[in-house]
Design an enzyme around this catalytic site. Structure first.
Site, PDB file in Angstrom:
ATOM      1  N   LYS A  51      -2.294   2.138  80.300  1.00  9.47           N
ATOM      2  CA  LYS A  51      -2.422   0.497  80.182  1.00  9.47           C
ATOM      3  C   LYS A  51      -1.907   0.246  78.869  1.00  9.47           C
ATOM      4  CE  LYS A  51      -4.751  -1.494  77.719  1.00  9.47           C
ATOM      5  NZ  LYS A  51      -4.488  -2.489  76.563  1.00  9.47           N
ATOM      6  N   THR A  81       1.993   4.262  72.588  1.00 12.41           N
ATOM      7  CA  THR A  81       2.333   2.888  72.541  1.00 12.41           C
ATOM      8  C   THR A  81       1.377   2.189  73.197  1.00 12.41           C
ATOM      9  OG1 THR A  81       3.674   2.959  74.333  1.00 12.41           O
ATOM     10  CG2 THR A  81       4.993   2.736  72.301  1.00 12.41           C
TER      11      THR A  81
END
Length: 416
Positions: free
Chosen positions: A190, A201
């Protein structure tokens, strides 16, 4: 409690969602706990068979979330029995209450899984600074543990449950062979905003039925991250909650491999790297408000590290990204981003391409420049920017997206 907002699906979303096969030793369940939204799943529970090994790479932010701290400590213990993820609340910048919430979540999860709390791994995503009420997991996790599933629908539901401002679920799968034994690798991710390297990230979880020790898993994951998640950026902002984990259940029963450099792992290594790259690209394609997927290639640098820093300077430049959003072949902004990176560069050696159209060379506009050809490239949904510094053999490739009004609209009222 807010009702779930349903943003329009990114135009860069894949045309179809892959069906992920079962992974031996992994069971999946999702639930609605009312963490922040009503009317949507916000809890993911993955049961892992005894003996499962885990590896992780986490944010380098100096303000990490409580779940990140927990996972780092849990990796020092042997084994993993469950992964618990919630969306809607990041449990970051929540002080002692945040640490207590993680400990309570692990306790509830351990009771559900029948294991020690340090065999429970936890991740949270959502609003920063809001206390997380972990009592909402009571009963929910026990119910999840009793009804886990393994099929494609369960994997799709898992990817859906961890979404926040994402507009589509992100899934990938690969097959590989280890010393004659076929193994499967599944991954979900996600991420759409607050995306920049210093790994991870976003949130991403990868599972395999391969039998591999933790030291091998950790090496493979750390190396694979360098050319995948550490090469993707949406807005240059590294999250407090970035978590990438790899779990190996051992259910495939392959012959033991104790060295990450073992030739028998070459196929597995390539498949894992490819899967991580696909998931990283999906994050960029779902960048908040994105309408274009951008690949930045830098070559001719004095070294790979220098090339990477220059590529990230280009990919993170609001001026470059807004020019791409406006379909303007403005190579001057690329020159600006190269120059500000602080890396060796010679203006009079620079060459720049948009797609396969060279727009500048030797420090000036290409004499054969065609505005029509360059504009045609900028109208595509996939845009590549290539820079040749003409100084050496260093190269790098990173992925990003354009910057549109949609990004401002999403982030201007994120907490409301």
């Amino acid at each position: 409690m807010s009702s779930a907002k349903t943003p329009p699906v990114s135009p860069l979303a894949p045309k179809s969602v892959p069906e992920l096969p079962p992974i031996g030793g992994v069971g999946i369940a999702t639930a609605q706990a009312g963490i922040r939204y009503s009317g949507r799943t916000d809890v993911l529970y993955l049961a892992l068979q005894p003996g499962t090994q885990a590896a992780g790479v986490f944010t380098r932010s100096k303000c990490p979330s409580a779940p990140v701290d927990w996972c780092r400590e849990a990796l020092a213990s042997e084994g993993a029995r469950a992964l618990i993820v919630n969306s809607g609340n990041a449990n970051a910048f929540t002080g002692a209450r945040g640490r207590d919430a993680v400990a309570l979540t692990a306790k509830i999860g351990a009771e559900a899984a029948g294991c020690r709390p340090d065999e429970i791994f936890i991740a949270s995503t959502g609003v920063i600074g809001e206390p997380l009420d972990a009592t909402k997991f009571e009963g929910v996790l026990t119910d999840c543990a009793a009804r886990t599933e393994t099929g494609p629908e369960a994997w799709a539901a898992a990817a859906q449950a961890i979404m926040t401002t994402d507009t589509f679920p992100k899934l990938a799968t690969r097959k590989a062979t280890i010393d004659g034994t076929e193994v499967t690798i599944n991954g979900i991710a996600k991420g759409a905003g607050m995306i920049a390297p210093d790994m991870a990230t976003m949130l991403s979880f990868v599972f395999t039925d391969a039998a591999l020790p933790q030291v091998v898993l950790q090496t493979l994951l750390s190396v694979g991250t360098r050319t995948s998640f550490n090469c993707v950026t949406v807005d240059g902002d590294t999250s407090t909650s970035d978590t990438l984990m790899l779990f190996a259940t051992g259910a495939a029963g392959n012959a033991p491999v104790t060295d990450a450099g073992d030739e028998r792992l070459s196929g597995f290594r390539a498949a894992l790297d490819d899967l991580l790259i696909e998931l990283a690209q999906l994050v960029a394609k779902d960048g908040e408000g994105a309408r274009k997927f951008v690949t930045v290639n830098v070559k001719g640098a004095t070294g790979d590290a220098s090339a990477h820093r220059i590529a990230m300077s280009i990919a993170n430049s609001p001026l470059v990204k807004t020019a791409i959003a406006g379909e303007d072949a403005n190579w001057g902004r690329v020159v600006m981003a190269v120059g500000k990176a602080g890396e060796p560069a010679d203006r009079d050696r620079l060459a720049i391409w948009f797609g396969d159209v060279r727009v500048a060379r030797e420090g000036a506009r290409d004499p054969d420049y065609s505005e029509e050809a360059a504009s045609a490239v900028m109208r595509e949904s996939d845009v590549s920017v290539t820079v040749d510094l003409g100084l050496g053999d260093g190269s790098a490739r990173v992925w990003t997206c354009d910057l549109t009004k949609g990004y401002i609209e999403i982030n201007g009222d994120y907490r409301s």
